[in-house]
Scaffold this motif. Structure first.
Motif, PDB file in Angstrom:
ATOM      1  N   ARG A 230       0.852  -1.178   0.000  1.00 52.53           N
ATOM      2  CA  ARG A 230       0.000   0.000   0.000  1.00 52.53           C
ATOM      3  C   ARG A 230       0.896   1.239   0.000  1.00 52.53           C
ATOM      4  NH1 ARG A 230      -5.300  -0.180   1.993  1.00 52.53           N
ATOM      5  NH2 ARG A 230      -4.948  -2.404   2.128  1.00 52.53           N
ATOM      6  N   CYS A 231       0.591   2.190  -0.856  1.00 56.63           N
ATOM      7  CA  CYS A 231       1.374   3.415  -0.955  1.00 56.63           C
ATOM      8  C   CYS A 231       0.437   4.613  -0.864  1.00 56.63           C
ATOM      9  CB  CYS A 231       2.139   3.452  -2.274  1.00 56.63           C
ATOM     10  SG  CYS A 231       3.184   2.005  -2.517  1.00 56.63           S
ATOM     11  N   PHE A 232       1.011   5.766  -0.551  1.00 58.08           N
ATOM     12  CA  PHE A 232       0.197   6.935  -0.205  1.00 58.08           C
ATOM     13  C   PHE A 232       0.755   8.188  -0.860  1.00 58.08           C
ATOM     14  CE2 PHE A 232       0.185   3.769   3.069  1.00 58.08           C
ATOM     15  CZ  PHE A 232      -1.139   3.676   3.461  1.00 58.08           C
ATOM     16  N   ARG A 233      -0.109   9.018  -1.391  1.00 57.75           N
ATOM     17  CA  ARG A 233       0.304  10.326  -1.888  1.00 57.75           C
ATOM     18  C   ARG A 233      -0.723  11.362  -1.517  1.00 57.75           C
ATOM     19  NH1 ARG A 233       2.845   8.658  -7.707  1.00 57.75           N
ATOM     20  NH2 ARG A 233       4.442   7.359  -6.765  1.00 57.75           N
ATOM     21  N   ASP A 234      -0.277  12.372  -0.797  1.00 57.95           N
ATOM     22  CA  ASP A 234      -1.170  13.439  -0.354  1.00 57.95           C
ATOM     23  C   ASP A 234      -1.191  14.517  -1.429  1.00 57.95           C
ATOM     24  OD1 ASP A 234      -2.814  15.083   1.007  1.00 57.95           O
ATOM     25  OD2 ASP A 234      -1.412  15.581   2.611  1.00 57.95           O
ATOM     26  N   GLU A 235      -1.845  14.218  -2.537  1.00 56.55           N
ATOM     27  CA  GLU A 235      -1.883  15.148  -3.649  1.00 56.55           C
ATOM     28  C   GLU A 235      -3.308  15.585  -3.900  1.00 56.55           C
ATOM     29  OE1 GLU A 235       1.418  14.050  -6.855  1.00 56.55           O
ATOM     30  OE2 GLU A 235      -0.006  12.448  -6.498  1.00 56.55           O
ATOM     31  N   ASP A 236      -3.450  16.735  -4.541  1.00 59.12           N
ATOM     32  CA  ASP A 236      -4.755  17.092  -5.051  1.00 59.12           C
ATOM     33  C   ASP A 236      -5.112  16.031  -6.069  1.00 59.12           C
ATOM     34  OD1 ASP A 236      -4.790  19.457  -3.520  1.00 59.12           O
ATOM     35  OD2 ASP A 236      -3.390  20.315  -4.967  1.00 59.12           O
TER      36      ASP A 236
END
Lengths: 595, 595
Positions: A230-236
């Protein structure tokens, strides 16, 4: 056999698994009321479980008045248990559209196990009923997930995951779990931060990928690692992104590009064959980044559309037609494609191409129809007969085709011809069926930052490069060819990878080109640089976006159809209501407060 | 066969896989310098890869002077490539301790692929060398992970994971990934919170378990779900806890306890058989929570120690010996165990039992030795001959045994006798070898809060209970027997589960007993309660702590030996340096600041 696997204390068979071979058997079933039809005397219940739907007939002749009464009152989505005997349907009552359509269950008992209020969205849609609005379906995801289409998607996803793991296990890869609470190392996208209560004023970061850890695992001697991570990106968020996503992550030691590609080809071919029943030819086609841009205008060409982009500068660079001539004089090129059978397109449809090309930065797209040995409409009449002949020959064009031409610098002709090619491919139904995999190789190591022009990594700062380009590193970094590669499927990027740098000194030089000094490098990924000092084997790897891959296999168009509990484009979970405010004292415990 | 799987552009065989069948073969190997011995003329290199170590002999007769010189300078942990021919060792040079000990590789070329500075900790420990301090090994985890013991643990972990998934896949379970960015629902332990940048002033929580989601999946009709899930608890850590941990999570619909147990028994027996080669008998032994406390003083008895606790109140409650008599008069009990052969224990060893018992809240533990038909030392002389006879008969004790007795209320005699039993079991080597699995069932639904005495959930608020105890829910909640069960392995809890409540009204009543009103319930898990209104099937499930399970299988004593990148007890990652401070402007983006 399936039945014994599924049998539990509350059922003997699956409703959706009943067939003529079960006729005569006494069965206990449990599931949901999919539909109910009340024919006065008889009541028919379509009973649904994970396997499908079977018809249960409730007949006052064989069912107690009490049970008949219960059956009559059953609302949609009530959970029921049924006991009865499987019977063959009379020939005129066989339903060929249902896998269970040759049988029905004659109920001896019907009991409600759990009631259902009237559901706010449908589960059993009629053929002509439209899906409820997506927002409502996300809000009541547990009801929407009961739909056959979504159940099928998650069975597919499950099968893909098991097949990937089994294949990599057979190839001697070792699954290792890397941490979720990691060191913040801002790069590319933003990290999700996690305040530490035990260590106030300090933060973990959720991983954007296991990149640093998988390289560390190679330094640790694991040789072949994989993880479905599982990977995460706090992007719009864009429509096709999710704040958390799942990737197949792998890394190998003592390899070159070919070794990594062979593993991925085995994985993909096995999944496509075993999950989708579609054989895929290996090895996959390979094409350098430069070739892809030259022939298709994009680094992820959809090879199902057979048309290629050609350089027409030699033919049209000296034309009287100013647009072509000046483009070449200004250092650009004239490039075009032949669209076989394109003459059937209306003038309006052809004129729309201009807008598509402008949308990606070109000055426009010009077209002409070939007919009766000449060119009709568009730019055709503006060039000479010799020029037309030269262009037609180069493009292999003939009567009935349309030529589409874009002039200017490559950075605008490429995307313009790409978008035109894809658009007309769809419009003219020229997308051939099939599964077209492609390796795109030798990406540039750096690309210019769109704002500053300074080199930034095309992939990430740990990507290796062609040793022959070492001289260029200082003098012409944008020309350095990396050892990065993408896997493209039907025009969509499935994943990317590279052979990595394993030499601390080379790594330092690359970081220098990126303007990352020793101190910053130490702070962001010092532990990897340090690890490289103690015997780092040559290594490389790959990451596949599994959500997208499953979406393609499911024939879907939205990641939300293949993620069980997706977020909206505003990063919200509508069913559970996340994110949400928390109490001040909880924040206080973490040593933070709201601004 | 293995060799072709492992062969890459940089090697043909694995060093650790070479055997006499390879004699005569020309091989290319790649790996690390494990050890080097310089015998003047000859140089011997132990070359290590993931498969093991092989001896490479460098002989000036066959190797260039340049290559000899390189070989002489190779430091430990340098990455090298070797080309050479596999040769049988002369009989007197065979090393029976190495799997490759019958062969060596006569080098034709030796090249360093990557250098190594002198490693700060050893990889190749000598037989009498002690491991470096754990803190240092965690700091240089990539070096410590090269050790054979750790490599073996992660191969084992990999094998366990693949076996679990394959077994559940065969049982028709569907793997579904539940979100990591979830709704904060504080219960039990603390949530790790994740500030949302897109939705400022709001927070996600990392899941303590997928509990709510897996129940939602049952409401969604998935029927059988599993996941190997990462879970998080922001707790002050004990030596055997990690802030993130991995659990096997599963849930089934239309089941009773037996159905869930059968699945877990299949999973465990398959893993123990296929991974450890140890057959395990199924079904596992079952014991109610009440029986476990009565006979072993604990809800996780180690059945490898055969001794059982007995109630001696009838025999000793009227004794002249005040300690026994007053315990019973005050409503407590006198309970004890017989320790066969315990007479060999020194007086000092026996007196230590008192401290152990006090450590868990009892007034003390009393002992006496049986010898020559009487009791010697300790409490023996203080009770009558008749009392001694009665006690000895009840315990089946005879000369040479020791009796250990604790008096008082059950809440102190149980833990005291448990700790004594386990301590003496180890001391006297009375722990029988083997794998003893046990289901402990019928846990109480609630337990009293240690501070307030109010009922709190023994497991979690969604646990079902015996319908026969419905009346007790209001009047005597602490007496309600739940449908929760634990799986105990050799005295350690591997996991727990339950049949859940699927009736929204019953769920409301349980929440009321817990003092959770409608509003709070709505805020914390409203989406689950709402889902229950639309047809929730009867369901139940289980969760297994995989880190601990793998630790047991590996024969280890620390979770850090089976987690690739563990945190310290201060929740710190020493290698990568997490958690760490972050820049103020990053926090500002999140709408928070440090207090």
């Amino acid at each position: 056999m399936t039945d014994s696997l599924y049998s539990t204390s509350l059922r003997t068979h699956m409703a959706g698994g009943l067939r003529t071979e079960h006729v005569g058997a006494t069965v206990r079933l449990a599931g949901w009321v999919h539909r109910r039809r009340d024919l006065g005397g008889l009541v028919f219940i379509d009973l649904r479980d994970r396997q499908g739907v079977v018809q249960v007939s409730c007949d006052p002749e064989t069912l107690s008045e009490e049970a008949m009464e219960r059956a009559r009152r059953l609302g949609a989505e009530t959970v029921i248990a049924v006991e009865g005997v499987v019977a063959a349907r009379p020939p005129d009552a066989v339903n060929p559209e249902m896998p269970t359509g040759e049988v029905e269950v004659k109920a001896a008992e019907v009991v409600a196990l759990a009631p259902s209020e009237t559901p706010p969205i449908l589960v059993a849609y009629g053929a002509d009923e439209e899906l409820a609005a997506e927002e409502l379906r996300l809000r009541y995801r547990y009801l929407d997930l009961r739909r056959q289409e979504l159940q099928r998607n998650f069975q597919l996803r499950h099968r893909v995951f098991q097949t990937i793991r089994r294949t990599l296990d057979e190839l001697e890869f070792v699954e290792v779990e890397t941490p979720m609470l990691t060191r913040p190392t801002p790069e590319g996208a933003r990290d999700y931060l996690v305040p530490s209560r035990v260590n106030p004023r300090e933060f973990y970061a959720l991983p954007q990928s296991p990149q640093l850890y998988k390289q560390i695992l190679m330094v640790s001697g694991f040789d072949r690692y994989f993880q479905i991570a599982r990977c995460f990106r706090d992007e719009d968020l864009r429509a096709d992104r999710q704040p958390e996503f799942t990737q197949l992550d792998l890394e190998m030691s003592f390899v070159k590009e070919e070794d990594v590609w062979a593993v991925l080809e085995t994985v993909m071919a096995t999944v496509w064959q075993q999950v989708a029943g579609r054989p895929v030819e290996t090895p996959f086609l390979r094409m350098t980044h430069r070739e892809a841009l030259e022939s298709y205008g994009t680094d992820k060409p959809d090879l199902r559309i057979p048309w290629r982009v050609h350089d027409l500068s030699d033919d049209l660079g000296g034309s009287e037609f100013r647009i072509f001539r000046s483009a070449v004089e200004e250092g650009g090129r004239v490039r075009g494609i032949c669209v076989p059978g394109g003459s059937e397109l209306s003038r309006k449809a052809l004129d729309e191409l201009d807008g598509l090309a402008r949308g990606v930065g070109a000055a426009g797209a010009l077209w002409t129809r070939l007919a009766e040995g000449g060119a009709q409409g568009g730019f055709g009449p503006k060039i000479s007969a010799e020029e037309l002949t030269a262009v037609s020959e180069r493009l292999g064009a003939s009567d009935g085709d349309v030529l589409v031409v874009v002039a200017g610098p490559d950075r605008v002709t490429s995307p313009a011809l790409d978008v035109v090619r894809r658009h007309l491919g769809r419009t003219l139904d020229a997308v051939e069926p099939g599964d077209r995999f492609l390796w795109v190789t030798e990406f540039p190591l750096f690309e210019p930052d769109p704002d500053t022009g300074e080199p930034v990594p095309s992939h990430h700062p740990f990507t290796g490069f062609d040793p022959g380009d070492l001289d260029l590193l200082e003098n012409d970094p944008l020309a350095v060819r990396s050892r990065a590669y993408d896997l493209v499927y039907n025009g969509s990027e499935l994943g990317s990878g590279s052979i990595r740098i394993n030499d601390p000194e080379l790594q330092r030089q690359v970081l220098e080109v990126l303007g990352i000094g020793a101190e910053e490098a130490q702070r962001r990924f010092g532990f990897l640089l340090e690890a490289f000092r103690y015997g780092a084997p040559p290594h490389g790897g790959f990451a596949v976006g599994l959500d997208r891959m499953v979406m393609h296999l499911a024939g879907g168009s939205s990641l939300r159809e293949v993620i069980a509990f997706p977020k909206t484009t505003a990063a919200r979970a509508l069913m559970e209501g996340a994110p949400s405010p928390v109490d001040d004292d909880e924040l206080e415990d973490l040593g933070i407060k709201l601004v």
